[in-house]
Design a protein around this motif. Sequence first.
Motif, mmCIF file in Angstrom:
data_model
loop_
_atom_site.group_PDB
_atom_site.id
_atom_site.type_symbol
_atom_site.label_atom_id
_atom_site.label_comp_id
_atom_site.label_asym_id
_atom_site.label_seq_id
_atom_site.Cartn_x
_atom_site.Cartn_y
_atom_site.Cartn_z
ATOM 1 N N ILE A 1 -10.119 -42.639 27.970
ATOM 2 C CA ILE A 1 -10.850 -43.621 27.459
ATOM 3 C C ILE A 1 -10.874 -44.818 28.470
ATOM 4 O O ILE A 1 -11.705 -45.767 28.945
ATOM 5 C CB ILE A 1 -10.725 -43.846 26.138
ATOM 6 C CG1 ILE A 1 -10.893 -42.866 25.127
ATOM 7 C CG2 ILE A 1 -11.267 -45.108 25.557
ATOM 8 C CD1 ILE A 1 -12.453 -42.433 25.285
ATOM 9 N N VAL B 1 -13.258 -44.540 31.235
ATOM 10 C CA VAL B 1 -14.456 -44.805 31.002
ATOM 11 C C VAL B 1 -14.663 -46.155 30.866
ATOM 12 O O VAL B 1 -15.698 -46.639 31.462
ATOM 13 C CB VAL B 1 -14.911 -44.141 29.430
ATOM 14 C CG1 VAL B 1 -16.286 -44.626 29.300
ATOM 15 C CG2 VAL B 1 -14.727 -42.791 29.415
ATOM 16 N N ILE B 2 -13.972 -47.075 30.502
ATOM 17 C CA ILE B 2 -13.865 -48.512 30.272
ATOM 18 C C ILE B 2 -14.112 -48.999 31.643
ATOM 19 O O ILE B 2 -14.655 -50.107 31.951
ATOM 20 C CB ILE B 2 -12.890 -49.142 29.492
ATOM 21 C CG1 ILE B 2 -13.154 -48.611 27.954
ATOM 22 C CG2 ILE B 2 -12.994 -50.584 29.430
ATOM 23 C CD1 ILE B 2 -12.062 -48.990 27.104
ATOM 24 N N ASN C 1 -16.162 -52.705 24.417
ATOM 25 C CA ASN C 1 -15.546 -53.299 25.774
ATOM 26 C C ASN C 1 -16.521 -53.524 26.682
ATOM 27 O O ASN C 1 -16.590 -54.525 27.855
ATOM 28 C CB ASN C 1 -14.742 -52.052 26.247
ATOM 29 C CG ASN C 1 -13.336 -52.110 25.923
ATOM 30 O OD1 ASN C 1 -12.443 -52.782 26.266
ATOM 31 N ND2 ASN C 1 -13.064 -51.406 24.638
ATOM 32 N N GLU C 2 -17.680 -52.706 27.044
ATOM 33 C CA GLU C 2 -18.834 -53.093 28.008
ATOM 34 C C GLU C 2 -19.624 -54.268 27.684
ATOM 35 O O GLU C 2 -19.780 -54.982 28.530
ATOM 36 C CB GLU C 2 -19.645 -51.718 27.789
ATOM 37 C CG GLU C 2 -19.021 -50.498 28.578
ATOM 38 C CD GLU C 2 -19.812 -49.123 28.360
ATOM 39 O OE1 GLU C 2 -19.529 -48.218 29.125
ATOM 40 O OE2 GLU C 2 -20.683 -49.382 27.681
ATOM 41 N N VAL D 1 -16.018 -48.269 23.093
ATOM 42 C CA VAL D 1 -16.293 -48.261 24.616
ATOM 43 C C VAL D 1 -17.347 -49.242 24.679
ATOM 44 O O VAL D 1 -17.449 -50.110 25.511
ATOM 45 C CB VAL D 1 -16.724 -46.918 25.172
ATOM 46 C CG1 VAL D 1 -17.490 -47.053 26.609
ATOM 47 C CG2 VAL D 1 -15.461 -46.099 25.411
ATOM 48 N N LEU E 1 -18.540 -41.144 29.182
ATOM 49 C CA LEU E 1 -17.862 -40.667 27.813
ATOM 50 C C LEU E 1 -17.884 -39.452 27.687
ATOM 51 O O LEU E 1 -16.768 -38.974 27.179
ATOM 52 C CB LEU E 1 -18.424 -41.852 26.860
ATOM 53 C CG LEU E 1 -17.814 -41.541 25.392
ATOM 54 C CD1 LEU E 1 -16.420 -42.210 25.608
ATOM 55 C CD2 LEU E 1 -18.365 -42.560 24.516
ATOM 56 N N LYS F 1 -11.702 -56.032 27.542
ATOM 57 C CA LYS F 1 -11.590 -55.029 28.411
ATOM 58 C C LYS F 1 -10.435 -55.000 29.127
ATOM 59 O O LYS F 1 -9.739 -53.785 29.587
ATOM 60 C CB LYS F 1 -12.696 -54.668 29.226
ATOM 61 C CG LYS F 1 -13.128 -55.380 30.419
ATOM 62 C CD LYS F 1 -14.468 -55.116 30.984
ATOM 63 C CE LYS F 1 -14.225 -53.743 31.675
ATOM 64 N NZ LYS F 1 -15.785 -53.451 32.241
#
Length: 420
Positions: free
Chosen positions: A392, A395-396, A224-225, A221, A402, A231
Amino acid sequence: MTRMKSIGAAFAAILLSSVAAHAGDVRIMWYSDGGEGEVIKDLLSRFSKANPDVNIILDEVSYDVVKEQLPVQLEAGQGPDIARLTNLKAPAQHWLDLRPYLTDAKYWEDNFGAQADWMRPDGSNAITGFMTQLTLTGGFVNKTLFEQAGVEIPGPKATWDDWAVAAKKVADSQKVFAMAIDRSGHRVSGPNISYGANYIAADGKPAPIDQGAKEFLSRFVKWNEDGTINKDVWVSAAGTTYRSAAEDFINGGLAYLYSGSWQVSGFAQKIGDNFDWVMAGSPCGTAACTGMQGGAGLVAVKYTKNPKDVAKVMDYLAGADVQKEFAERSLFIPAHKGVAAGGEMSFKTDNPHVQAALKAFVEAAGQTAAPAMKLPGWKWSDAYYSAIVARISQVIAGEMKLDDAYARIDEDIKAKVAGN
């Protein structure tokens, strides 16, 4: 007159595969990762010439059709006569036991027995099909991008953190994406297990998501952020829809891809000599350096009206000579024990990267951790994978925290178990 039919439109394939077969018809639902569709058509054409009484209809569909639509058909007591898919265990009650119809059941046990439990109900000795190939997840590196950036490719014991740092340096230098992982709960399960995850409780049911899984998923995560991972791969689709990041790698816009051995054929065809690429095994966590074994299986569906003809086709495709040719032409790791043990494979390619990649995958298979080895034959694997990818992704996308996602993953899996 014998015929084979390829349907381009997914809707047409779904409709056709639901139609009850007529006498002598054997309808096959087939998806391809690379060039294996052309190979299977050629092999089936030879069978058709020798067996004009069996009418083979090959419906070529996308992987999403197999994943999303085939289960709906099966629950309705319909579907094709034979299907190629990866989620083999959960729907095993829908597969036909070929044992009474096969010419030599012992041949199947000897050569496909190691994976037989992956595709039959627990406690059963049914022979329902065979793996068209064995696969292993692993990383692919755009070697050319690393060289142009002056960044050393991490070694065989490098961690996921090491790879993230190195790939980000390449990305910043070459103005590409650093890393991507296929949008798949299966694909992140090897990394999860490398950090100590175990999905299976003592009673064989799904265990709550544990600290090992959280160790990797929190990294995933974060990457990705902060832009280390592209992402778009995980937020450009909804629910449990699969999305491969292979095209990003093929187009030269990605330094490191975590996918699997099934991509080798497509890379050989589509990358050509545009850049140099290598297979780099699975990065290490705190517990292991493991990928996930698996593959696509070809199974017989019990709703067929023509079990004897289905068995005849399956017997032909399971033959050692056919298996060897299919693996060599498709650039797959053979699942047939006799073929795998029979000496050097003559893979049909002039691409220097392919032989090295397949050899590396075979070597990496020996590092597969014990928890990863159990998952292909576990009934609840797909439920776990699906819950991970759905939550997930949220979340991304910024739709969920999370910690909330972990709780929802457990709830999703419990609901799936309760409904079966």
